[in-house]
Enzyme design. Structure first.
Site, mmCIF file in Angstrom:
data_model
loop_
_atom_site.group_PDB
_atom_site.id
_atom_site.type_symbol
_atom_site.label_atom_id
_atom_site.label_comp_id
_atom_site.label_asym_id
_atom_site.label_seq_id
_atom_site.Cartn_x
_atom_site.Cartn_y
_atom_site.Cartn_z
ATOM 1 N N CYS A 141 0.842 -1.207 0.000
ATOM 2 C CA CYS A 141 0.000 0.000 0.000
ATOM 3 C C CYS A 141 0.876 1.256 0.000
ATOM 4 O O CYS A 141 1.554 1.547 0.977
ATOM 5 C CB CYS A 141 -0.928 -0.061 1.216
ATOM 6 N N CYS A 185 0.306 3.866 2.622
ATOM 7 C CA CYS A 185 0.760 3.411 3.950
ATOM 8 C C CYS A 185 2.245 3.726 4.122
ATOM 9 O O CYS A 185 2.682 4.177 5.184
ATOM 10 C CB CYS A 185 0.560 1.903 4.102
#
Ligand SMILES: Cc1cc2nc3c(=O)[nH]c(=O)nc-3n(C[C@H](O)[C@H](O)[C@H](O)COP(=O)(O)OP(=O)(O)OC[C@H]3O[C@@H](n4cnc5c(N)ncnc54)[C@H](O)[C@@H]3O)c2cc1C
Lengths: 320, 102
Positions: free
Chosen positions: B31, B34
Site C-alpha cells: 500500500c 501506507c
C-alpha cells in the site's frame, strides 16, 4: 518571491521542478495531499521506459528525492486560485492558498486528475466504509463478501475479474448495454458463475446502515449496506444488498479554481497543446490536467520538462 | 517513542490494556499511501509523549483488520481504555495524526 510556483507535486509537477531547478530558477511546489499524485497506490508500474518494474510509491519517491536534492521547495497546502500581478511585480502572479498568498513570476499548473465520483449523497462519507475506487487496494478486505463494480471500461472489467476471484459474488453495473472495455475480458467475466451483469442501469442511491456494532467495542459505524439501481430502459428501480461498491467510471480533472483566468474545455481540462502553453502568458499546464490524448507517467514527465523549459524561457525573455 | 509492532499475540497487552491512548496504524507493504504515512506516524510518535503508537500489518493479521472493520488502507484507529474511540481512513498529514490522540 519565487521564479516558478508549481501547483501539484505529481509526476508532471515534480519533473517540472527538476528541470526548472537545473536551469537555476527558484521553485516552490504546492501540494494538497501527498507528493506523488495518482500513481502512489499502484503496486506495479511496468511501462515507464528504462524502468522494468517499480512500485508507484518508489517511482514517486525517487522523483521527490531528486527534486528536493536540487533544492526545490515543497509545501503542503491547497491552491484555491491565481491572480495576475503580485506586490513585487505587476507582470507576476499571486497564488492563493487556503492560508496565504504567494508571489511568483510564472506558474505551472500540474493538478492531474482524480477518480470520478458518482456524485451521490453520502458517497464521500462511505469511502473506506463500503465505497472504494481501487479494487486492487481494497479488494482483499471484501473476501467472501458480495460486491458491485460500477463502470464499463477496462478498469471496471479488470476490477470485476480481480474481485470475482476473492468475493462470493460480483455485480457489474454499467449504464449501457455493451462494454467499452476489451471483449475478451467481458466474455471471460460472462462465463464466471459468481458474476452478474446489470446493464442499461445506473446507481441512484447509496443506503448506509447506521450503527452497526463493531464487536468488542462500543463504537457504532456507518457502512454501506445496499444500493439503488435504476434500469435506464424500463425506468424500474431495485435495491441490491452489497458489502462493497467499487467505482470505476474514469478520472476527472479539477481546475475550477483557475477557470476565471485560464481557458478550460467542457470536460474541465486546461486547454494547452504539447507546448504546455495556456491562453495566459506565464501560466503553463503540464500532465493529466491539460487537454491531451495519452495520460500516462511518460507524458506527464515529458510535460514537466516542456513546461519548465518554457517557463524558464518566459522568465528570461521578460528580463526578470 | 518509537512505533511498536503489534500482532494478534500482543494486541491485547499493548493496545487494549494500555493506560495511555493508543494509535494503531493498519498498513500493508503493497500500500503506497501506507508507506507514505509510516514516517509521519514515526515523527508524531517522537513528538507526542503521552500516547502510544503502534502499527499492524493487515496481511499478517487479517482477522484483526476484519474485527475492527478496516476495509481500506491506511486506516488509523485510536483506542482509549481498551475501547475504539476514533478512526481515520486514508493518507493524512502530521498535524491530523497528532490531533487524533489529543
Ligand atoms: C490506478 C491507476 C494506475 C495507473 N497506472 C499507470 C501505469 O502503470 N503507467 C503509467 O504510465 N501511468 C499510469 N497511470 C496514469 C498516471 O498515474 C498519470 O498519468 C500520472 O499520475 C499523471 O501525473 P500528473 O502529475 O499529471 O497528475 P497527478 O498524478 O494526478 O498529480 C497531481 C497532483 O496535484 C495535486 N493537486 C491537484 N489540485 C491541487 C490544488 N488545487 N492544490 C494543490 N495540489 C493540487 C494532487 O493532489 C496530485 O498530487 C495510472 C493511473 C491510475 C489512476
Amino acid at each position: 518571491m519565487f521564479d516558478i510556483i508549481i501547483v501539484g507535486a505529481g509526476t508532471a509537477g515534480m519533473s517540472a521542478a527538476i528541470y526548472a531547478r537545473r536551469s537555476g530558477k527558484s521553485v516552490l511546489m504546492l501540494e494538497k495531499t501527498s507528493y506523488g499524485g495518482q500513481i502512489i497506490s499502484t503496486p506495479e508500474v511496468v511501462n515507464y521506459p528504462g524502468i522494468k518494474n517499480i512500485s508507484g510509491f518508489d517511482f514517486a519517491t525517487g522523483l521527490y528525492e531528486q527534486a528536493l536534492a536540487l533544492d526545490a521547495d515543497l509545501s503542503y497546502t491547497h491552491v484555491i486560485g491565481i491572480q495576475k500581478g503580485c506586490p513585487e511585480d505587476p507582470e507576476g502572479f499571486t497564488v492563493l492558498t487556503s492560508t496565504e498568498e504567494l508571489s511568483c513570476r510564472a506558474v505551472i499548473l500540474a493538478t492531474g486528475a482524480k477518480n470520478r465520483p458518482l456524485g451521490l449523497q453520502g458517497e464521500q462519507d462511505l469511502i473506506g466504509s463500503g465505497i472504494s475506487y481501487c479494487a486492487t487496494c481494497d479488494g482483499g478486505f471484501y473476501r467472501k463478501k458480495v460486491v458491485a463494480v460500477n463502470g464499463g471500461g477496462n478498469t471496471a472489467l479488470e476490477d470485476a475479474m480481480y474481485l470475482s476471484n476473492l468475493c462470493n459474488h460480483v455485480y457489474l453495473i454499467h449504464r449501457r448495454d455493451t462494454f467499452r472495455g476489451e471483449a475478451a475480458l467481458s466474455e471471460a467475466l460472462a462465463a464466471k458463475e459468481n458474476v452478474t451483469f446489470i446493464l442499461n442501469s445506473e446507481i441512484t442511491a447509496l443506503i448506509p446502515t447506521y450503527g452497526s456494532d463493531i464487536p468488542g467495542t462500543n463504537i457504532r459505524r456507518t457502512t454501506l449496506s445496499s444500493i439503488f439501481i435504476r434500469n435506464r430502459v424500463t425506468g424500474e428501480e431495485t435495491a441490491l444488498n452489497v458489502d462493497g461498491l467499487f467505482i470505476a467510471i474514469g478520472q476527472m480533472p479539477d481546475n475550477t479554481a483557475f477557470s476565471s483566468l485560464v481557458n478550460i474545455d467542457e470536460k474541465g481540462y486546461i486547454i494547452a497543446g504539447e507546448n504546455c502553453l495556456t491562453n495566459v502568458p506565464g501560466i503553463f499546464a503540464a500532465g493529466d490536467c491539460r487537454t491531451k490524448e495519452v495520460r500516462q507517467l511518460t507524458t506527464a514527465a515529458a510535460d514537466g520538462a516542456v513546461s519548465a523549459t518554457a517557463a524558464c524561457a518566459y522568465i528570461d525573455r521578460n528580463g526578470r | 517513542m518509537a512505533v511498536i509492532t503489534v500482532t494478534a499475540e500482543n494486541f491485547e497487552e499493548e493496545v487494549l490494556n494500555s493506560k495511555v491512548p493508543v494509535l494503531v496504524d493498519f498498513w500493508a507493504s503493497w500500500c503506497g499511501y501506507c508507506r507514505m504515512l509510516a514516517p509521519l506516524v514515526e515523527q508524531v510518535s517522537e513528538e507526542v509523549t503521552d500516547a502510544k503508537f503502534c502499527k499492524l500489518d493487515t496481511d499478517n493479521d487479517p482477522d484483526l483488520a476484519d474485527k475492527y472493520d478496516v476495509n481500506s488502507l491506511p486506516t488509523l484507529l485510536v483506542f482509549k481504555n481498551g475501547e475504539l474511540v476514533d478512526r481515520s481512513i486514508g493518507f493524512v498529514q502530521k498535524d491530523q495524526i497528532a490531533a487524533l490522540v489529543k
